[in-house]
Design an enzyme around this catalytic site. Structure first.
Site, mmCIF file in Angstrom:
data_model
loop_
_atom_site.group_PDB
_atom_site.id
_atom_site.type_symbol
_atom_site.label_atom_id
_atom_site.label_comp_id
_atom_site.label_asym_id
_atom_site.label_seq_id
_atom_site.Cartn_x
_atom_site.Cartn_y
_atom_site.Cartn_z
ATOM 1 C CG HIS A 132 0.199 -2.638 5.669
ATOM 2 N ND1 HIS A 132 1.221 -2.515 6.601
ATOM 3 C CD2 HIS A 132 -0.147 -3.946 5.697
ATOM 4 C CE1 HIS A 132 1.483 -3.694 7.138
ATOM 5 N NE2 HIS A 132 0.675 -4.576 6.607
ATOM 6 C CG PHE A 133 -2.872 -1.486 9.037
ATOM 7 C CD1 PHE A 133 -3.553 -2.520 8.393
ATOM 8 C CD2 PHE A 133 -1.688 -1.783 9.679
ATOM 9 C CE1 PHE A 133 -3.069 -3.827 8.436
ATOM 10 C CE2 PHE A 133 -1.190 -3.082 9.717
ATOM 11 C CZ PHE A 133 -1.880 -4.103 9.095
#
Length: 149
Positions: free
Chosen positions: A53-54
């Site tokens: 994420h991410f």
């Protein structure tokens, strides 16, 4: 779970109050005074919730910020020594995310219990980085006695 009141608590002392453990213990220290919890967590960058994420642009997920705010609030609950309770989320209302939180940020979580009704606690909480609001919301949880199996 028991509260510490009107003092600064470190991670070892937090473990005496909250049932959470790594990797879900998301509070490093807190100041508890006059019914308000001001807790801190510094995002290192290697946390499990940042792995996907991410990958190219790591951002702390909003749900993790909500969990941090809830843990900050649960530090205020007064449970007597020897009692064995677990706090369970029951609702999140008016949650808003204003700014992203990234590795290197020190999150300051301010929580205050607004009212209690039986086993239910109603809380206002907010997360800040450098005094800038990142997330806020109204949370509630139930303090449930553990059942021995």
């Amino acid at each position: 779970m028991r509260s510490a009141s009107d003092k600064i608590v470190n991670k070892d002392e937090i473990k005496k109050i909250l049932p959470h453990r790594d990797p879900m213990l998301l509070i490093e220290e807190a100041e508890l005074q006059d019914g308000v919890s001001v807790a801190k967590y510094t995002v290192r960058g290697d946390e499990f919730f940042l792995q996907g994420h991410f990958p190219a642009n790591p951002v702390v997920p909003g749900v993790i910020l909500c969990e941090m705010m809830a843990q900050s609030a649960c530090l205020l609950v007064d449970v007597k020594d020897g009692e064995n309770y677990t706090p369970f989320f029951t609702s999140m209302n008016n949650v808003k995310f204003k700014n992203k939180v990234v590795p290197g940020d020190c999150i300051v979580l301010k929580s205050e219990i607004q009212k209690q009704k039986g086993i239910f606690y109603f809380v206002k909480s907010a997360a800040y980085v450098n005094d800038v609001l990142c997330a806020s919301g109204e949370l509630s949880f139930a303090l449930v006695e553990n059942v021995k199996i």
